[in-house]
Motif scaffolding. Structure first.
Motif, PDB file in Angstrom:
ATOM      1  N   VAL A1100       0.840  -1.202   0.000  1.00 39.88           N
ATOM      2  CA  VAL A1100       0.000   0.000   0.000  1.00 39.88           C
ATOM      3  C   VAL A1100       0.872   1.247   0.000  1.00 39.88           C
ATOM      4  O   VAL A1100       0.605   2.229  -0.721  1.00 39.88           O
ATOM      5  CB  VAL A1100      -0.938  -0.016   1.226  1.00 39.88           C
ATOM      6  N   TYR A1101       1.959   1.233   0.793  1.00 36.61           N
ATOM      7  CA  TYR A1101       2.826   2.403   0.914  1.00 36.61           C
ATOM      8  C   TYR A1101       3.969   2.381  -0.096  1.00 36.61           C
ATOM      9  O   TYR A1101       4.508   3.434  -0.445  1.00 36.61           O
ATOM     10  CB  TYR A1101       3.376   2.482   2.336  1.00 36.61           C
ATOM     11  N   HIS A1104       2.678   4.292  -3.346  1.00 36.71           N
ATOM     12  CA  HIS A1104       1.841   5.400  -2.909  1.00 36.71           C
ATOM     13  C   HIS A1104       2.629   6.703  -2.997  1.00 36.71           C
ATOM     14  O   HIS A1104       3.807   6.757  -2.648  1.00 36.71           O
ATOM     15  CB  HIS A1104       1.379   5.166  -1.471  1.00 36.71           C
ATOM     16  N   LYS A1108      -1.846  11.481  -1.814  1.00 35.67           N
ATOM     17  CA  LYS A1108      -2.675  10.871  -2.849  1.00 35.67           C
ATOM     18  C   LYS A1108      -3.438   9.706  -2.231  1.00 35.67           C
ATOM     19  O   LYS A1108      -3.138   9.249  -1.135  1.00 35.67           O
ATOM     20  CB  LYS A1108      -1.811  10.374  -4.015  1.00 35.67           C
ATOM     21  N   ARG A1109      -4.385   9.180  -2.961  1.00 34.32           N
ATOM     22  CA  ARG A1109      -5.203   8.080  -2.468  1.00 34.32           C
ATOM     23  C   ARG A1109      -4.395   6.787  -2.429  1.00 34.32           C
ATOM     24  O   ARG A1109      -3.401   6.618  -3.143  1.00 34.32           O
ATOM     25  CB  ARG A1109      -6.437   7.881  -3.359  1.00 34.32           C
ATOM     26  N   MET A1110      -4.846   5.860  -1.565  1.00 36.63           N
ATOM     27  CA  MET A1110      -4.279   4.519  -1.532  1.00 36.63           C
ATOM     28  C   MET A1110      -4.865   3.712  -2.680  1.00 36.63           C
ATOM     29  O   MET A1110      -6.038   3.859  -3.025  1.00 36.63           O
ATOM     30  CB  MET A1110      -4.581   3.827  -0.192  1.00 36.63           C
ATOM     31  N   ILE A1111      -4.056   2.828  -3.233  1.00 35.47           N
ATOM     32  CA  ILE A1111      -4.475   2.069  -4.418  1.00 35.47           C
ATOM     33  C   ILE A1111      -4.728   0.619  -4.022  1.00 35.47           C
ATOM     34  O   ILE A1111      -3.967   0.021  -3.252  1.00 35.47           O
ATOM     35  CB  ILE A1111      -3.408   2.156  -5.527  1.00 35.47           C
ATOM     36  N   TYR A1167      -0.814   6.748 -11.346  1.00 37.58           N
ATOM     37  CA  TYR A1167      -1.921   7.589 -10.894  1.00 37.58           C
ATOM     38  C   TYR A1167      -2.680   8.205 -12.066  1.00 37.58           C
ATOM     39  O   TYR A1167      -3.900   8.375 -12.009  1.00 37.58           O
ATOM     40  CB  TYR A1167      -1.403   8.674  -9.944  1.00 37.58           C
TER      41      TYR A1167
END
Length: 1202
Positions: A1100-1101, A1104, A1108-1111, A1167
């Protein structure tokens, strides 16, 4: 009677329906009842139903004589023939009691016994009637006056009582003990433990006490010791009724069937001479009640709920011709009783009617009854009637005594002047939360009062204990809560503010700037957080608990050790005791003691937290003592018993906390009994006098330890209960002195307040005497005296206020088994020699280590906080410094405080609950080394709890000995969860949602896959976690968990306990592996694990960009790996493998982290693509989302290779 298995339709009779004293007509009442019953505008006439004039009673055959309405529409819960007078008593489900005189059933008295609970048993005595409800025993005169009202503990659920003699009573219920009550002193004299809880029926003969249990068993107990002498397992389901006559015991009940409980038509009969069952008696009705009616023979009366009654011999055959039918008004018979003369039978039904059956036209209820006292006739009828509608009627017709005094009705004009009632002030909570739009204010309704109603009394006085916690309203601003203006902010109840991101953006550092770990409060029953911290900062206890490991699934010592390990690892981040509290909720003793709060009680603050935490303190010490007394070396976890704390005798908890005592009981006949015992803590006993004289804490403590009291006790010499003087002497003092303060009423609170005032005056006098007599002294100059520029270093006036508790006490064992206690300060010399002579002289100094206090708040029930003196070893581990410091622990708020704050108790808002004193140099007496009890064999193969699991269903291959992970090895991890409690949220006035309490999750599946080697990507752990708690939502779409997967009876998965899987993960953490996964922070939080940050590789990080949003994992897998996962449901094996592949891809794109700029460009492209696709993975045309191929057991992952 045990009501399990009865008609479920009775559930419609809610207690709130019958709270009124005067019964009213029920909507479900049978219309046939109302014939010849006159109705008036205010209610229903409750006179007896008329009986036909010609009632033919055949001598020797039972027939119905009378029927009467006890309480219209309210089920009769119990009936009882008075043993002293010709009366029949009935009690209702609404808590109302009614008595009827003679065979004509003339109403004698009627009164309310309990406002909400049903009456469960009635017992007549010479001077009155005993009524038993759920947790209340009430003794009332036959006319309705209360003689005594004995309240039991709120956790009790009583069902039966037994009068053993004229002044002794036994009370039993659904708990695991039976109480013995002395009716002369109205005190509990004995508490007998019951191995099988649920005593709902009790009988007595000249040989035994008979106890009927809800489990279907009947136990025979000794009349003197109450020990079980024999036990009959009568029914597999539940026991309905039993009776004893001569050498026969007859029982009826329910048996377990496939569809549930079914009424068993076989009566189990036992011969008490040979203590064995004889031939069961088959009857032709569904037996719910039975009684022996021994007139000429030992015949039995068997009654069904539908009203059928059959007579038969217990050793013969039942004849269908011996059945007669009671015609109840309601659908069910609820109660049955036989008079002492055996001439009358009483039945009560579910519509509130009582039916009297007799075998003679003029029956008597008792062989010898005394005369009944009736009320005097009303004398008002002899006075002349007055017509109040006539204005000229002379009121002088009413004779009034002549008096010169002012009449009561002659009110002064000032008292009779009209005074309009002022409007109540607007609730401060409304003003605080109100938002203005123009000139209109909007605020959520605090729901503190009913809509559109104003109370007559604007300021109500609370008679409960917490009434002294009421504080005056403060004129401070809207941002402050008015009821807490006296309470410092750090002592107020702290809450977590939840956002869309949950806890990720909540600033815990604002509340805790130390490196010690707080505890989160949102978990059910987290009121014990402060006591967990106290136990953690006791160094011998911390080391002992972390060295412990056993095989029990729910062991509090094990779970506490895991929690202490998390507190050790944390560097200021809060921890949560969810696993510990989960195990705590499964302990039956905790539930029996009322320590487990319902969510509604916890939210509304109904429980008395001070009493609760003191009971919890006693419970946890006892439970840890029992858990650590088992000296077996666990087989599943070899090496767990190798701690240096293990001993061949008592547990180390016993060595630390236990105090050996001699209890001496002296009867007035001169007989003396001495027995040895031990206790883990003491309860303060306060003096009775209310004078303002000085009373040192040491004096009160000595009085509490060496307790002397007068009580009723059994004397072997007199062979009966006698008033005795009981004294307690100390043989050996504990290393840790634990004290429950028991400040549970205004009386104890006033005592603390008064002693603090006396101590304050003495302290001022003492310090002012040290100042030169030539200098004028005033309280205003006190701060100058305590300053470096002042003449003396004295405590400030604020530090001396509200202080009665000493920081140190000195205790000495005298040669004649006595105990001397005194307050002690560091500046004083020990009265009995220097400290180094401690062993020789028996002199010990105890230092205050912790105080647990109750912060009062009438709105929320308050909160619990702890002042703890943190030792040098803790500071050395956390901060690298060596010193001692007092801290305030308020859940996740931790703040250093001055030591005087720990002993200052302003009884208006801060009430002491628990004190911990420890011996000086305590740590030097114990080995404080911690050896990790978790070994590598926890990763080896283990059996599944599931009965249906087959080897073909195995989804993982356990690690071999040559595959054991090493430091730095990669392990792919993923977990799936189910929901135990839904989220609680409210809608603000501006339309936004505010989370009050997050959903409570429980881990359901944990998967670990190999991160390197020839078997990379193959799982070595894939455990489904069995749970005993109610699952609200399986979240199948997101977790892949289906109903039945976690049930050991029907699951085909590899099912284990949470503790077993937890040990595997703990071993991996301790060995130093690195976990790779997606969103691991939430996974570890729900599993309740603390993992060092350098051992977590979270994709997640890794993928990232800041702000910005988590993917999602699904989008990352599609974008970087060209994989489509999580098609219909989530699969933890697939997710763990994918996270490993993504980590490999990250290393490839960032050149092992050496080229961050090039990887930043990759993230930008990610992104941009995500925004264009709206972060959705495209679906192939004409089909649903495809599933990735699962590993087929040949070593291929089906994911495109790693």
């Amino acid at each position: 009677m045990n009501f399990e298995g009865l008609d479920p339709g009775l559930a419609e009779y809610a207690p709130a329906m019958h709270s009124a004293l005067d019964p009213v007509l029920d909507a479900h009442l049978n219309p046939s009842l109302l014939q010849n019953v006159e109705l008036d505008p205010e209610g229903v006439a409750l006179e007896a139903l008329p009986v036909q004039e010609s009632v033919h009673i055949m001598e020797g055959v039972y027939s119905e004589l009378h029927s009467v309405v006890a309480e219209v529409g309210v089920p009769v819960s119990v009936s009882h023939f008075d043993l002293h007078e010709e009366m029949l008593w009935v009690g209702s489900h609404g808590g109302h009691a009614t008595s009827f005189f003679g065979p004509t059933l003339e109403r004698y008295s009627s009164f309310q016994v309990n406002g909400s609970d049903d009456i469960r048993q009635i017992q007549s005595l010479e001077n009155g009637i005993l009524f038993l409800t759920k947790n209340n025993l009430k003794y009332m005169a036959r006319g309705g006056l209360i003689i005594f009202d004995y309240l039991l503990d709120e956790s009790e659920d009583m069902h039966s009582l037994l009068l053993t003699d004229s002044s002794t009573l036994l009370i039993g219920g659904l708990q695991n003990h039976i109480l013995e009550i002395d009716l002369n002193t109205v005190q509990e004299t004995q508490k007998y433990a019951v191995e099988t809880p649920g005593v709902t029926i009790m009988r007595q003969t000249n040989r035994f006490f008979f106890c009927g249990h809800t489990s279907g068993k009947v136990s025979l107990r000794d009349l003197r010791t109450f020990k079980v002498e024999h036990e009959f397992d009568a029914f597999s389901g539940s026991l309905s009724d039993f009776d004893v006559h001569g050498n026969l015991l007859a029982t009826c009940g329910f048996s377990s069937r496939l569809t549930g409980l079914a009424c068993d038509r076989f009566l189990k009969v036992y011969d008490l001479r040979m203590m064995r069952a004889i031939t069961p008696l088959q009857v032709h009705v569904d037996p719910a009640f039975l009684r022996f009616i021994p007139t000429y023979t030992s015949r039995l009366a068997i009654i069904s709920q539908s009203g059928q009654c059959q007579f038969c011999e217990p050793t013969g055959l039942a004849n269908p011709a011996d059945i007669f039918h009671v015609n109840p008004v309601g659908p069910l018979l609820m109660t049955f009783d036989v008079s002492a003369s055996k001439q009358a039978l009483a039945f009560g039904d579910s519509e509130g009617c009582v039916h009297l059956w007799t075998d003679s036209p003029e029956p008597s209820f008792n062989p010898y009854s005394r005369e009944t006292e009736f009320a005097l006739p009303c004398l008002v009828d002899s006075l002349p009637p007055l017509d109040w509608s006539q204005d000229l009627l002379p009121l002088s017709l009413i004779p009034v005594p002549l008096t010169a005094d002012t009449l009561l009705s002659d009110w002064p004009a000032a008292n009779s002047a009209p005074a309009p009632r002022r409007a109540p002030p607007v609730d401060a909570e409304i003003l605080r939360t109100m938002k203005k739009v123009g000139f209109i204010g909007y605020a959520p309704n605090p729901r503190t009062r009913l809509r559109n109603q104003i109370p007559y009394r604007l300021k109500e006085s609370d008679s409960e204990f917490d009434s002294f916690s009421q504080v005056t309203e403060s004129p401070i601003g809207r941002e402050e809560e008015p009821h807490l203006h006296m309470v410092s902010k750090k002592y107020r109840k702290v809450t977590i503010k939840y956002s869309k991101l949950g806890l990720e953006d909540f600033d815990f550092k604002h509340y805790n700037k130390t490196l010690f770990a707080g505890l989160e409060p949102h978990i059910p029953n987290a009121y014990c957080n402060c006591m967990i911290q106290v136990l953690y900062f006791l160094e011998p206890v911390r080391c002992l608990i972390q060295n412990h490991l056993c095989q029990k699934e729910f062991c509090l010592a094990c779970e506490l050790g895991f929690l202490f390990h998390m507190l050790d690892l944390s560097r200021g981040d809060p921890c949560q005791g969810s696993n510990f509290l989960r195990a705590f909720r499964t302990i039956p003793e905790a539930s029996a003691l009322g320590l487990i709060l319902a969510d509604s009680d916890e939210a509304s603050g109904k429980g008395n937290l001070a009493r609760l935490i003191q009971r919890w303190n006693r419970f946890i010490l006892t439970q840890l003592h029992q858990d650590l007394q088992e000296l077996e070396v666990p087989q599943a976890y070899r090496g767990a018993g190798g701690s240096s704390f293990c001993s061949s005798g008592d547990s180390v908890i016993g060595q630390l906390f236990s105090c050996e005592m001699e209890n001496c009981s002296l009867c007035r006949c001169g007989s003396e009994t001495v027995r040895a015992s031990s206790t883990l803590l003491f309860t303060l006993s306060y003096p009775e006098d209310k004078t303002g004289k000085n009373c040192d804490f040491a004096q009160v403590l000595k009085r509490s330890i060496c307790l002397e009291q007068n009580t009723q006790a059994w004397c072997d010499n007199c062979e009966k209960y006698q008033p005795t003087i009981q004294t307690r002497n100390i043989r050996h003092l504990p290393d840790i002195l634990v004290i429950n303060c028991e400040v549970n009423s205004l009386k104890e609170a006033d005592f603390w307040r008064m002693q603090a005032e006396v101590a304050f005056k003495m302290a001022i006098k003492k310090h002012s005497g040290e100042i030169s007599k030539n200098k004028e002294f005033a309280l205003a100059d006190w701060k100058e005296l305590g300053s470096p520029e002042g003449m003396l270093m004295c405590p400030s006036i604020e530090e001396l206020k509200n202080v009665w508790l000493p920081f140190s006490i000195q205790m000495k064992m005298t040669k004649n088994k006595g105990l001397d206690v005194c307050n002690w300060t560091d500046g004083d010399e020990m009265q009995w020699g220097p400290a180094r002579a401690e062993e020789e002289h028996g002199v010990y100094v105890y230092d205050l280590m912790a105080t647990v206090v109750h912060i009062l708040d009438s709105r929320t029930g308050g909160s619990l906080v702890a002042h703890i003196k943190v030792g040098e070893t803790y500071h050395q581990r956390k901060e690298g410094v060596t010193h001692q410091q007092w801290y305030l622990f308020n859940d996740f708020l931790i703040e250093p405080i001055d030591k005087h704050e720990a002993v200052q108790f302003d009884m208006n808002w801060k009430v002491p609950a628990i004190l911990y004193y420890i011996k000086r140099n305590l740590n030097s007496k114990y080995n404080l080394n911690i050896k990790n009890p978790i070994e590598a064999n926890v990763l080896l193969a283990e059996a599944s709890l599931a009965r249906k699991q087959r080897k073909t269903h195995t989804t993982f291959i356990p690690l071999m000995l040559n595959e054991m992970p090493q430091v730095g090895d990669l392990v792919g991890l993923d977990a799936e969860f189910v929901t135990l409690n839904e989220e609680e949220a409210e809608l603000r006035s501006d339309g936004t949602k505010s989370t009050i309490k997050p959903s409570q999750m429980s881990v359901a599946r944990i998967t670990c896959v190999r991160g390197q080697g020839p078997n990379e990507g193959i799982p070595f752990i894939d455990d489904y976690i069995s749970t005993q708690e109610q699952v609200v939502d399986y979240l199948t779409q997101y977790s892949g968990i289906k109903p039945g997967d976690l049930d050991a009876k029907i699951s085909s998965k590899h099912l284990t306990t949470l503790k077993s899987t937890y040990l595997k993960l703990r071993f991996l953490i301790d060995i130093g592996v690195k976990f790779v996964g997606h969103g691991l922070q939430k996974d570890f939080r729900v599993i309740n694990l603390m993992v060092p940050k350098d051992q977590v590789l979270d994709t997640v990080y890794l993928f990232h960009m800041p702000r910005k949003r988590m993917i999602s994992l699904r989008f990352l897998a599609w974008y970087f790996l060209d994989l489509k996962i999580q098609g219909e449901t989530h699969d933890s094996i697939e997710d763990a493998r994918t996270a490993l592949q993504l980590y490999r891809k990250y290393l490839e794109l960032s050149k092992n982290g050496t080229e961050p700029e090039s990887f930043h460009k990759v993230l930008k492209g990610l992104y941009e693509k995500g925004r264009k696709m709206d972060w959705k993975v495209p679906e192939p045309e004409g089909q649903t989302s495809p599933k990735s191929k699962a590993w087929d057991g040949t070593g291929e992952t089906g994911l495109g290779g790693l």
